[in-house]
Structures are given as C-alpha cells and as structure tokens.
Motif scaffolding. Structure first.
Motif, PDB file in Angstrom:
ATOM      1  N   VAL A  25      31.283  19.674 -10.760  1.00  9.03           N
ATOM      2  CA  VAL A  25      31.781  18.388 -11.242  1.00  9.03           C
ATOM      3  C   VAL A  25      32.303  17.564 -10.066  1.00  9.03           C
ATOM      4  N   GLU A  34      33.265  18.473 -17.366  1.00 12.59           N
ATOM      5  CA  GLU A  34      33.049  17.039 -17.135  1.00 12.59           C
ATOM      6  C   GLU A  34      34.040  16.204 -17.941  1.00 12.59           C
ATOM      7  N   ARG A  37      29.802  20.690 -19.682  1.00 10.07           N
ATOM      8  CA  ARG A  37      30.227  19.453 -20.346  1.00 10.07           C
ATOM      9  C   ARG A  37      31.730  19.438 -20.614  1.00 10.07           C
ATOM     10  N   GLN A  77      37.021  13.826 -16.453  1.00  9.34           N
ATOM     11  CA  GLN A  77      37.162  12.417 -16.832  1.00  9.34           C
ATOM     12  C   GLN A  77      38.577  12.119 -17.312  1.00  9.34           C
ATOM     13  N   ARG A 114      30.727  13.984  -8.336  1.00  4.36           N
ATOM     14  CA  ARG A 114      31.555  12.781  -8.224  1.00  4.36           C
ATOM     15  C   ARG A 114      31.876  12.438  -6.768  1.00  4.36           C
TER      16      ARG A 114
END
Length: 194
Positions: free
Chosen positions: A56, A173, A170, A177, A60
């Motif tokens: 992740v 992620e 996921r 976020q 980013r």
C-alpha cells in the motif's frame, strides 16, 4: 521542529503506514521541520512491515519504515506529539509513561474538527483513563460510572482506526485511506500553528 510518534500494536501495519504517509503528506503540504517515527506497544523489535502495508505504501509512493520498534522511554522522550491508532494504545502508553499524558492522543481525536464531538471524545477518554486508574489502585468502579462511559461511547464515532492485520489487501487500502484522511487534517492543523 515538530517530532511525531505514531503508535499501534505490532508496528507492522497501521503505525508504519501512518509514518510513511505522513512523510508524503508533509512533502505535499510543504511542511518542513517535521520528523516522524513509529512504534508498537507489543512490537517484536526488527520485524518488517507486513507485506500488504508495504504494498500500500509503495503504491502511494511512500517507502515503508525499515523495521518495527518497541515503544520505549527513548521514543516517548523524543516525541513532541504521540498519536495512537486506538484508545487502548493511548491508555497503554499513558499507563507506561504517565509523564507523557499531555502529548498522547488518538490520531482521530487529535484531528477532530467538530468541537462538540471533540469535547465528548475528550470526556470519554478522560473518564475511561480515570476509571482504569481507579481499578489499578483497587478502587471500585460504580455502575453509574460505567453507564456514563457507555452512553458517551454510543454518541460518538469510534476514535479507533481498525487493525487490518491478516486481512486482504483491500482492507489495508481502506485503512491507509482512513489514516491519510486524518493526516491531511493533521497537516492543516500543523500549518495553522495549532
């Protein structure tokens, strides 16, 4: 110079993501003179970041911290601000290092921008800490005190960032976020001099 320490459990998922993401957010926002580190309340010294957390961060554009670090006196002394991923991390940190109480907050609590919720969150955190201290000193916690904590907790959004450990990519992620959203608010707060 502002020194921020992010704290989670094993220092392999949430706090390393917060550390890596904060470096990028600080660069994006032009924040200079900021140092960030991370640690875990139950970290095994030298463990690498989890594979999903590292993925992740890489996606980013953020390098993962090299290895986990156990929360210790040196890290607490180094930090100007200690931001934990959950209320239990906050309480654990304060129990181990009571002299740091004024600089320990959950990340969500610290960046809360709704004054009413921030006040209730501070009250519930203070009350829970007080009751834990009372229990530790062999005091009795009344049913009224427990009821007050439950009532306040039901009125508030969770101050915790859920642990993605062992979950699918996921989940990491989504966790990243949520952390980044908080870090954007943190950057704005730092830029305004708060």
């Amino acid at each position: 110079m502002k020194r921020i320490l992010f704290v989670c459990t094993g220092n392999t998922c949430r706090s390393p993501m917060a550390e890596g993401l904060m470096r990028r957010v600080a660069a994006d926002e032009g924040l200079t003179g900021l140092e960030v580190r991370s640690a875990g309340v139950a970290a095994m010294e030298g463990t690498p970041a989890s594979g999903h957390a590292a993925s992740v961060l890489e996606a980013r554009g953020c390098p993962a911290p090299s290895a986990s670090t156990y929360l210790n006196q040196s890290a607490v002394d180094w930090a100007d601000l200690i931001l934990t991923m959950t209320s239990s991390h906050k309480r654990h940190t304060i129990q181990l290092y009571p002299e740091a109480v004024d600089k320990v907050h959950t990340l969500k609590e610290y960046v809360q921008d709704d004054a009413e919720s921030a006040g209730k969150l501070a009250e519930v955190e203070s009350l829970v800490t007080e009751l834990q201290l009372k229990q530790a000193l062999s005091g009795e916690v009344t049913e009224e005190e427990r009821a007050r904590v439950r009532m306040l907790q039901q009125e508030l959004p969770s101050p915790d960032i859920a642990d993605p450990y062992g979950g699918p990519l996921r989940l990491y992620e989504a966790c990243a976020q949520e952390i980044e959203d908080c870090l954007r608010k943190l950057a704005a707060k730092l830029k305004s001099g708060q």
